[in-house]
Scaffold this motif. Sequence first.
Motif, PDB file in Angstrom:
ATOM      1  N   ASN A  41     -54.860 -15.937  40.652  1.00 56.96           N
ATOM      2  CA  ASN A  41     -54.860 -15.315  39.280  1.00 56.96           C
ATOM      3  C   ASN A  41     -56.209 -15.219  38.716  1.00 56.96           C
ATOM      4  O   ASN A  41     -56.551 -14.273  37.820  1.00 56.96           O
ATOM      5  CB  ASN A  41     -53.760 -16.055  38.609  1.00 56.96           C
ATOM      6  N   SER A  42     -56.907 -16.196  38.636  1.00 52.16           N
ATOM      7  CA  SER A  42     -58.404 -16.328  37.991  1.00 52.16           C
ATOM      8  C   SER A  42     -59.284 -15.228  38.513  1.00 52.16           C
ATOM      9  O   SER A  42     -59.876 -14.504  37.944  1.00 52.16           O
ATOM     10  CB  SER A  42     -58.794 -17.766  38.240  1.00 52.16           C
ATOM     11  N   VAL A  43     -59.160 -15.279  39.910  1.00 53.58           N
ATOM     12  CA  VAL A  43     -60.103 -14.234  40.653  1.00 53.58           C
ATOM     13  C   VAL A  43     -59.624 -12.803  40.451  1.00 53.58           C
ATOM     14  O   VAL A  43     -60.367 -11.797  39.895  1.00 53.58           O
ATOM     15  CB  VAL A  43     -60.370 -14.547  42.063  1.00 53.58           C
ATOM     16  N   GLY A  44     -58.455 -12.581  40.365  1.00 57.13           N
ATOM     17  CA  GLY A  44     -57.879 -11.451  39.938  1.00 57.13           C
ATOM     18  C   GLY A  44     -58.229 -10.802  38.512  1.00 57.13           C
ATOM     19  O   GLY A  44     -58.228  -9.554  38.184  1.00 57.13           O
ATOM     20  N   LEU A  45     -58.517 -11.828  37.578  1.00 53.82           N
ATOM     21  CA  LEU A  45     -58.856 -11.461  36.110  1.00 53.82           C
ATOM     22  C   LEU A  45     -60.229 -11.126  36.015  1.00 53.82           C
ATOM     23  O   LEU A  45     -60.809 -10.866  35.207  1.00 53.82           O
ATOM     24  CB  LEU A  45     -58.604 -12.488  35.302  1.00 53.82           C
ATOM     25  N   GLY A  46     -61.050 -11.315  37.297  1.00 56.83           N
ATOM     26  CA  GLY A  46     -62.602 -10.959  37.316  1.00 56.83           C
ATOM     27  C   GLY A  46     -63.204 -12.262  36.945  1.00 56.83           C
ATOM     28  O   GLY A  46     -64.467 -12.095  36.438  1.00 56.83           O
ATOM     29  N   GLN A  47     -62.546 -13.726  36.792  1.00 57.81           N
ATOM     30  CA  GLN A  47     -63.361 -14.828  36.538  1.00 57.81           C
ATOM     31  C   GLN A  47     -64.199 -15.208  37.425  1.00 57.81           C
ATOM     32  O   GLN A  47     -63.785 -15.217  38.723  1.00 57.81           O
ATOM     33  CB  GLN A  47     -62.499 -15.769  35.931  1.00 57.81           C
ATOM     34  N   ASP A  48     -65.290 -15.865  37.191  1.00 60.11           N
ATOM     35  CA  ASP A  48     -66.211 -16.310  38.226  1.00 60.11           C
ATOM     36  C   ASP A  48     -65.833 -17.599  38.739  1.00 60.11           C
ATOM     37  O   ASP A  48     -65.653 -18.596  38.180  1.00 60.11           O
ATOM     38  CB  ASP A  48     -67.388 -16.401  37.616  1.00 60.11           C
ATOM     39  N   PRO A  49     -65.405 -17.617  40.270  1.00 58.66           N
ATOM     40  CA  PRO A  49     -64.966 -19.091  40.650  1.00 58.66           C
ATOM     41  C   PRO A  49     -66.101 -20.097  40.771  1.00 58.66           C
ATOM     42  O   PRO A  49     -65.487 -21.423  40.589  1.00 58.66           O
ATOM     43  CB  PRO A  49     -64.345 -18.728  42.083  1.00 58.66           C
ATOM     44  N   ASP A  50     -67.067 -19.803  40.355  1.00 56.25           N
ATOM     45  CA  ASP A  50     -68.371 -20.687  40.428  1.00 56.25           C
ATOM     46  C   ASP A  50     -68.591 -21.114  38.910  1.00 56.25           C
ATOM     47  O   ASP A  50     -69.216 -22.109  38.738  1.00 56.25           O
ATOM     48  CB  ASP A  50     -69.532 -20.172  41.111  1.00 56.25           C
ATOM     49  N   GLN A  51     -67.875 -20.564  37.924  1.00 58.57           N
ATOM     50  CA  GLN A  51     -68.130 -21.167  36.816  1.00 58.57           C
ATOM     51  C   GLN A  51     -66.820 -21.732  36.112  1.00 58.57           C
ATOM     52  O   GLN A  51     -66.720 -22.455  35.152  1.00 58.57           O
ATOM     53  CB  GLN A  51     -68.339 -19.885  35.737  1.00 58.57           C
ATOM     54  N   GLU A  52     -65.504 -21.191  36.674  1.00 58.64           N
ATOM     55  CA  GLU A  52     -64.279 -21.743  36.147  1.00 58.64           C
ATOM     56  C   GLU A  52     -64.017 -22.999  36.655  1.00 58.64           C
ATOM     57  O   GLU A  52     -64.237 -23.312  37.797  1.00 58.64           O
ATOM     58  CB  GLU A  52     -63.294 -20.633  36.446  1.00 58.64           C
ATOM     59  N   THR A  53     -63.668 -23.949  35.834  1.00 62.77           N
ATOM     60  CA  THR A  53     -63.343 -25.375  36.168  1.00 62.77           C
ATOM     61  C   THR A  53     -61.878 -25.408  36.203  1.00 62.77           C
ATOM     62  O   THR A  53     -61.168 -24.655  35.808  1.00 62.77           O
ATOM     63  CB  THR A  53     -63.810 -26.290  35.131  1.00 62.77           C
ATOM     64  N   VAL A  54     -61.486 -26.287  37.164  1.00 61.40           N
ATOM     65  CA  VAL A  54     -60.016 -26.813  37.603  1.00 61.40           C
ATOM     66  C   VAL A  54     -59.215 -26.833  36.334  1.00 61.40           C
ATOM     67  O   VAL A  54     -58.070 -26.295  36.195  1.00 61.40           O
ATOM     68  CB  VAL A  54     -60.228 -27.901  38.549  1.00 61.40           C
ATOM     69  N   SER A  55     -59.972 -27.564  35.282  1.00 60.67           N
ATOM     70  CA  SER A  55     -59.140 -27.970  34.204  1.00 60.67           C
ATOM     71  C   SER A  55     -58.556 -26.955  33.388  1.00 60.67           C
ATOM     72  O   SER A  55     -57.642 -26.910  32.895  1.00 60.67           O
ATOM     73  CB  SER A  55     -60.061 -28.885  33.259  1.00 60.67           C
ATOM     74  N   LYS A  56     -59.386 -25.866  33.514  1.00 60.70           N
ATOM     75  CA  LYS A  56     -58.704 -24.399  32.818  1.00 60.70           C
ATOM     76  C   LYS A  56     -57.532 -23.909  33.387  1.00 60.70           C
ATOM     77  O   LYS A  56     -56.887 -22.744  32.916  1.00 60.70           O
ATOM     78  CB  LYS A  56     -59.871 -23.511  32.584  1.00 60.70           C
ATOM     79  N   HIS A  57     -57.301 -24.315  34.638  1.00 57.05           N
ATOM     80  CA  HIS A  57     -56.188 -23.512  35.508  1.00 57.05           C
ATOM     81  C   HIS A  57     -55.304 -24.393  36.085  1.00 57.05           C
ATOM     82  O   HIS A  57     -54.365 -24.167  36.721  1.00 57.05           O
ATOM     83  CB  HIS A  57     -56.951 -22.621  36.733  1.00 57.05           C
ATOM     84  N   THR A  58     -55.285 -25.820  35.504  1.00 53.12           N
ATOM     85  CA  THR A  58     -54.168 -26.748  36.101  1.00 53.12           C
ATOM     86  C   THR A  58     -53.008 -26.702  35.147  1.00 53.12           C
ATOM     87  O   THR A  58     -52.999 -26.457  34.138  1.00 53.12           O
ATOM     88  CB  THR A  58     -54.901 -28.219  35.752  1.00 53.12           C
ATOM     89  N   THR A  59     -51.756 -26.747  36.073  1.00 50.32           N
ATOM     90  CA  THR A  59     -50.770 -26.899  35.417  1.00 50.32           C
ATOM     91  C   THR A  59     -50.310 -28.369  35.147  1.00 50.32           C
ATOM     92  O   THR A  59     -50.357 -29.226  36.014  1.00 50.32           O
ATOM     93  CB  THR A  59     -49.634 -26.390  36.343  1.00 50.32           C
ATOM     94  N   THR A  60     -50.183 -28.638  33.916  1.00 50.11           N
ATOM     95  CA  THR A  60     -49.956 -29.899  33.513  1.00 50.11           C
ATOM     96  C   THR A  60     -48.566 -30.270  33.132  1.00 50.11           C
ATOM     97  O   THR A  60     -48.247 -31.491  33.013  1.00 50.11           O
ATOM     98  CB  THR A  60     -51.056 -30.418  32.202  1.00 50.11           C
ATOM     99  N   ASP A  61     -47.861 -29.274  32.668  1.00 52.61           N
ATOM    100  CA  ASP A  61     -46.445 -29.345  32.450  1.00 52.61           C
ATOM    101  C   ASP A  61     -45.606 -29.341  33.810  1.00 52.61           C
ATOM    102  O   ASP A  61     -45.107 -28.322  34.234  1.00 52.61           O
ATOM    103  CB  ASP A  61     -46.082 -28.131  31.492  1.00 52.61           C
ATOM    104  N   VAL A  62     -45.855 -30.362  34.531  1.00 53.67           N
ATOM    105  CA  VAL A  62     -45.329 -30.318  35.883  1.00 53.67           C
ATOM    106  C   VAL A  62     -43.779 -31.051  36.046  1.00 53.67           C
ATOM    107  O   VAL A  62     -43.679 -32.156  35.315  1.00 53.67           O
ATOM    108  CB  VAL A  62     -46.459 -31.376  36.731  1.00 53.67           C
ATOM    109  N   VAL A  63     -43.279 -30.467  37.048  1.00 53.52           N
ATOM    110  CA  VAL A  63     -41.982 -31.055  37.313  1.00 53.52           C
ATOM    111  C   VAL A  63     -42.271 -31.709  38.500  1.00 53.52           C
ATOM    112  O   VAL A  63     -42.874 -31.410  39.424  1.00 53.52           O
ATOM    113  CB  VAL A  63     -41.096 -30.017  37.648  1.00 53.52           C
TER     114      VAL A  63
END
Length: 132
Positions: A55-77
């Motif tokens: 999803n991040s790459v599809g939005l054109g975000q740079d995988p070398d700049q985007e950190t895991v913290s911005k994309h982590t699901t924290t509301d986990v089952v």
Amino acid sequence: MLVRDAMSTMVLTIGPAHTLRQAARLMSARRVGAAIVLDPDTSGVGILTERDILNSVGLGQDPDQETVSKHTTTDVVFAAPAWTLIEAAEAMTHGGFRHLIVLDDHGPVGVVSVRDIIRCWAPARREAAMAG
């Protein structure tokens, strides 16, 4: 059959400061579709999946700049090792996801995926068909 029988116990654990590219490389090398994200600052447990990276790459975000913290699901089952595979499958279906972090009293002990459940159920269906 129980979650403990199907789950992968060799899990990939990463931190929130990893980049998405680093996470993708680690996930690819381990051949897993999800990583447990442990944040030492919050003592929280989250999950990063291949879909999050896609999803991040599809939005054109740079995988070398985007950190895991911005994309982590924290509301986990979370699943318990003693859950049945039916309970795990129902949780996944209800939540619309394909991975569950398995927790015991001490923290994460594994990950169970849709693929893990299918691997367990497929032989049981074959055996039932042959017996019937």
